[in-house]
Enzyme design. Structure first.
Site, PDB file in Angstrom:
ATOM      1  N   THR A  87       0.847  -1.191   0.000  1.00 42.51           N
ATOM      2  CA  THR A  87       0.000   0.000   0.000  1.00 42.51           C
ATOM      3  C   THR A  87       0.880   1.237   0.000  1.00 42.51           C
ATOM      4  O   THR A  87       2.023   1.177   0.457  1.00 42.51           O
ATOM      5  CB  THR A  87      -0.845  -0.060   1.287  1.00 42.51           C
ATOM      6  OG1 THR A  87      -1.775  -1.111   1.128  1.00 42.51           O
ATOM      7  CG2 THR A  87      -1.544   1.228   1.612  1.00 42.51           C
ATOM      8  N   GLY A 115     -10.474  -2.474   3.775  1.00 42.30           N
ATOM      9  CA  GLY A 115      -9.373  -2.476   4.738  1.00 42.30           C
ATOM     10  C   GLY A 115      -9.291  -1.164   5.491  1.00 42.30           C
ATOM     11  O   GLY A 115     -10.234  -0.376   5.535  1.00 42.30           O
ATOM     12  N   ASP A 116      -8.120  -0.931   6.073  1.00 47.58           N
ATOM     13  CA  ASP A 116      -7.927   0.295   6.863  1.00 47.58           C
ATOM     14  C   ASP A 116      -7.643   1.521   6.004  1.00 47.58           C
ATOM     15  O   ASP A 116      -7.921   2.652   6.418  1.00 47.58           O
ATOM     16  CB  ASP A 116      -6.738   0.103   7.819  1.00 47.58           C
ATOM     17  CG  ASP A 116      -5.444  -0.196   7.052  1.00 47.58           C
ATOM     18  OD1 ASP A 116      -5.475  -1.026   6.115  1.00 47.58           O
ATOM     19  OD2 ASP A 116      -4.409   0.409   7.375  1.00 47.58           O
ATOM     20  N   THR A 139       0.246   1.150   6.983  1.00 46.76           N
ATOM     21  CA  THR A 139       0.275   0.047   6.011  1.00 46.76           C
ATOM     22  C   THR A 139       0.456  -1.252   6.781  1.00 46.76           C
ATOM     23  O   THR A 139       1.005  -1.256   7.882  1.00 46.76           O
ATOM     24  CB  THR A 139       1.401   0.231   4.980  1.00 46.76           C
ATOM     25  OG1 THR A 139       1.495  -0.969   4.192  1.00 46.76           O
ATOM     26  CG2 THR A 139       2.757   0.492   5.614  1.00 46.76           C
TER      27      THR A 139
HETATM   28  N1  ASP Z   1      -3.421  -2.057   4.796  1.00 44.58           N
HETATM   29  C1  ASP Z   1      -3.753  -2.654   3.530  1.00 44.58           C
HETATM   30  C2  ASP Z   1      -5.001  -3.476   3.670  1.00 44.58           C
HETATM   31  O1  ASP Z   1      -5.126  -4.231   4.606  1.00 44.58           O
HETATM   32  C3  ASP Z   1      -2.675  -3.511   2.971  1.00 44.58           C
HETATM   33  C4  ASP Z   1      -1.313  -2.876   2.880  1.00 44.58           C
HETATM   34  O2  ASP Z   1      -0.945  -2.056   3.702  1.00 44.58           O
HETATM   35  O3  ASP Z   1      -0.585  -3.216   1.949  1.00 44.58           O
HETATM   36  O4  ASP Z   1      -5.836  -3.400   2.808  1.00 44.58           O
END
Ligand code: ASP
Length: 319
Positions: free
Chosen positions: A179, A209-210, A230
């Site tokens: 991300t 997601g977050d 992330t």
């Molecule tokens: N935080 C992101 C998610 O869970 C993934 C990532 O940080 O690559 O969607």
């Protein structure tokens, strides 16, 4: 002390970076930091800077955001992004996006041109059409290759989500979390944050997601600073992680102390699950922070006294 301005910090994701993508990754975050920084030098705001920096990363093809996003279990793409401005606490987010070239630009449109904070799916696609946002097929050869590897490994692990922790323990290399995000402080002393992702690889369709959730993956407040997260989204959601970092800064911690404290919190409270997180932050004094419990965190930053951005694959690691 006079704040150091402008300042930008960007990340290209936590997780385990495949050697084949280390150089493009570091070059990508440096390019994004330089782009965002120049925006502010030329009079742009922190908001302009984080949006332009994240748009660069979404276009690179090496990160899990925009072009090159991870695939869902059904081999589709569902991208999401958010932005937040610290002066007004305005925020915008968009999710379940199939082919918007720069999801972060749609997040900004939600913030500036609607009365809402978070718009997903068909409604988000319609909004993108109204504003003539560019489209681009986000699926790359590299992601298709990873998808096949990940799916094979998942099937060997019997394909049940509770098996995911075990699976990742045995095959950490299959879950690259790349991300992207940016935090900035501009010459006026305003902070902003933006985050964009294709989401966790092999996620269920419809999973959010977050990254687009304000307070979880993204937060900015002029009373404290800005943060972008992330890693495993479900962890950042359960701990409202980006807001937690800002709370720590508001309580007097430096940006570095705040991200470290938040990673310690993750380590203490999130046990027994696949746990991989990374955080970047800037406070209103222009101090920066970066910490992670993942193997890597691809990131870069630029401040006025530096001739060029510094990029690295790790920051402060807390396990
Ligand atoms: N935080 C992101 C998610 O869970 C993934 C990532 O940080 O690559 O969607």
């Amino acid at each position: 002390m006079k704040p150091l301005k402008p300042v930008i910090v960007v990340h290209g994701g936590a997780g385990n970076w495949h050697p084949e993508r280390v150089n493009p990754g570091i070059e990508g975050v440096k390019k994004a930091a330089k782009t965002g920084f120049d925006v502010m030098l030329n009079g742009g705001s922190a908001l302009d800077a984080v949006v332009e920096a994240v748009a660069v990363l979404e276009d690179e093809g090496v990160f899990n955001a925009g072009y090159g996003s991870s695939l869902t279990i059904e081999k589709t793409v569902e991208m999401e992004a958010s932005v937040m401005e610290g002066k007004t606490l305005r925020a915008g987010a968009a999710g379940l996006l199939k082919d918007i070239r720069n999801p972060v630009r749609l997040a900004r449109i939600v913030m500036e041109h609607t009365d809402h904070v978070f718009v997903v799916g068909e409604g988000a696609e319609k909004l993108a059409r109204l504003f003539n946002l560019e489209r681009r097929n986000p699926i790359t050869e590299l992601r298709l290759k990873y998808y096949e590897q990940q799916k094979r490994a998942l099937l060997e692990g019997k394909f049940e989500l509770p098996k995911l922790a075990e699976l990742v323990k045995n095959h950490p290399e299959i879950f690259d979390l790349e991300t992207v995000g940016a935090v900035a402080l501009d010459k006026e002393g305003n902070v902003a944050a933006a985050t964009s992702t294709g989401g966790f690889p092999l996620k269920l369709p419809g999973r959010i997601g977050d990254s687009p959730l304000i307070g979880c993956g993204t937060y900015a407040d002029n009373r404290s600073g800005a943060c972008s997260a992330t890693g495993v989204g479900e962890i950042a959601i359960r701990l409202c992680l980006a807001k937690t970092v800002c709370n720590y800064m508001e309580g007097g911690k430096t940006a570095q102390e705040a991200v470290e404290e938040a990673i310690r919190l993750v380590n203490e409270r999130m046990t027994g699950i696949y746990n991989s997180m990374g955080l970047i932050a800037v406070n209103t004094r222009g101090e920066i922070g970066a910490a992670h419990n993942s193997k890597h965190l691809c990131w870069a930053y630029l401040t006025p006294e530096m001739p060029e951005p510094e990029g690295a694959l790790t920051a402060k690691i807390l396990r």
